[in-house]
Design a protein around this motif. Sequence first.
Motif, short mmCIF file in Angstrom:
data_model
loop_
_atom_site.label_atom_id
_atom_site.label_comp_id
_atom_site.label_asym_id
_atom_site.label_seq_id
_atom_site.Cartn_x
_atom_site.Cartn_y
_atom_site.Cartn_z
N LYS A 35 0.83 -1.20 0.00
CA LYS A 35 0.00 0.00 0.00
C LYS A 35 0.87 1.25 0.00
O LYS A 35 1.73 1.41 0.87
N GLU A 79 -0.76 4.51 -1.48
CA GLU A 79 -1.74 5.59 -1.30
C GLU A 79 -2.27 5.58 0.13
O GLU A 79 -2.68 4.54 0.65
N GLY A 80 -2.22 6.73 0.76
CA GLY A 80 -2.63 6.82 2.15
C GLY A 80 -1.48 6.64 3.12
O GLY A 80 -1.62 6.91 4.32
N ASP A 109 0.36 10.62 3.72
CA ASP A 109 -0.29 10.89 5.00
C ASP A 109 0.21 12.23 5.55
O ASP A 109 0.92 12.97 4.86
N ASN A 143 -0.22 13.65 -3.72
CA ASN A 143 -1.41 12.80 -3.88
C ASN A 143 -1.40 12.10 -5.23
O ASN A 143 -1.76 10.91 -5.34
#
Length: 454
Positions: free
Chosen positions: A235, A237-238, A242, A433
Motif C-alpha cells: 500500500k 496511497e494513504g 499521510d 497525492n
Amino acid sequence: MLLVGATMTACSGGEDDAAQVSAPKAPATIPELTTDPVTLSFVWFEWPPAQALEKFANEEYKKVRPNATIKVNTVPNANWHDAMFTQFAARKTDFDIAILDSQHIGEAVTNGNILDLTDFVKKNIDVNAYDPYLLAAYGQFPQAETGKRDENASLYGLPLLGDTWTMIYRKDLIGDQPPQTWDEMISAAQKCQTDHPGVSGLAFHQANGSDAAAVTYNTVNGVYGGNLWDAKAKKIEGVLNDAAGQEAMDVLVNKMKPLTAKGSGNWFIDEVNAAVAQGKACIAFNWIAASGGLLDPKQSTLGKSKEEILGKLGFATLPKQKTDLVPLGGMGMHVSAYSPAANQAEALNFMKWFEQADVQKKWAAAGGVPSRTDAIQSPEFLNAGPFNQVYADSVPRMRDMWNVPQYARLVDIENTGVNAALNGAKKPSDALNDIAREQQAVLDSSGKKGGGGL
C-alpha cells in the motif's frame, strides 16, 4: 511473434507472474578459468567511481590474473537502467557484470537476467563480515525489512560500492559546527543566504531523471517521520501522502526550494558539486562517492590546496529531525545470465577476489566505498577522505526505496511529481497525492506478491 512477446515481457519489469523466468544458478565452485586473454566487461553510469574501479581492478586483479583485462563501460546516469535492461530483454549482453542499483535487482531476477549466487556465496564469501542490511540491499531478493537480512533468501549480487548522502557545509560561512536538526539546517541556510548575497542557502538534487528528485523527497520524508509505503500490504496511497508525508513535501517545496539557486530545478550530482566548488552554496547534499572532486584544487575556487579547501568545507552526517534516517545508495555486482561461460567464471572469480578483506581495504584507499565492516572501520578507509567517517556513522541509519520489479516505473512517477512541485508546476499536496495514486495503480495492476520492504 514469440520473440517479440518475450522481449515485451522483459521490458515490462517481469510483472506477469506466468511469464517470470527463474534466475539460473551459478555454480558453488568457480569453474576452471581460461588461460587465454579475457576481457571482463562491466556496465555502470558515468561518474568518478567508474574510472576508479577500472584503474584499481587493472592494477590489482592483474596481479592474480595477468591474462584478464577489466573494462568498465559507462553511460549517462539517466540512461543507466535502460542501457542494461534493453540488452537483458534481447537475451544478449555486451557486459559480463551489471552494476545494478539495489532497486533494480527484482526486475532482473524475475526476468532471469542475472545468476542466482546463493550457493556460490555460501562457499566463497564470509557473509558475517558485512552489515546484514548492506549484504541484503545489494544482493537479496525478495528484500528484507530495513536493517535485516533473511538468511534463507536467495542472493543475486555482492556489494561493489556503498554510499549515502553527506551534508557539505561552508565552515567559513556558517561556523565549524554543522546543524544537528533539519529545522536548524534550514535556518542556518536561510541566514547564510541573507548574509552572503550571491550564495544560495542550499543545493540539492531536483532533476526529473534517474532517482534524483525522488531520493531528495524520500530523504526529507524519512527525517520527518514519513513512510514510502506499507511493504507487507503493498500500500502506497494513504501512506506516502499521510500527514507526515505532506509535511515533508511542504518542507521541501516551501522551505528548502526558496533557498536554492535560480535555475536549479534540474540539478543533479554534477551541478550540486559545481555549486559547492564555485563557492555558490552554503549547505549542499550529495552522494559521498561523488564528493572526492570537491577536494581537487583544479576543480575548486575555494583554495589552491586540499588543506585550504578543507578550511572552508565541512562534511557531516545528515541532520536528524523526527527520525535519523538517511538514504541508502550504492550498488552491487551481478553476473549476466547471457555472458559466455568463460566470462561468467571470470566474473565469479573477480567477485570472490574483490570481497576479500585486504582487497576491500585497498579499494577503500583507492577511492572506493567498501561494504565489509572491517574495511569500513579501517584506517585505509577512514583516512582516505573527510567524508568517509560520515559513511561509517551513517550505515546504521540507512533506508532504501521499494525493492520490487516495478521500481523503474515507481521512481519515474515520483521523479516527475516531485520535480513538478519543486518547479511550481503543481501544488505540493496535489503532486504528492498524484504520486501516491499513480504508484498504487502500478502495484495494483502488477498483482505481485513478491518484493521487499523498507
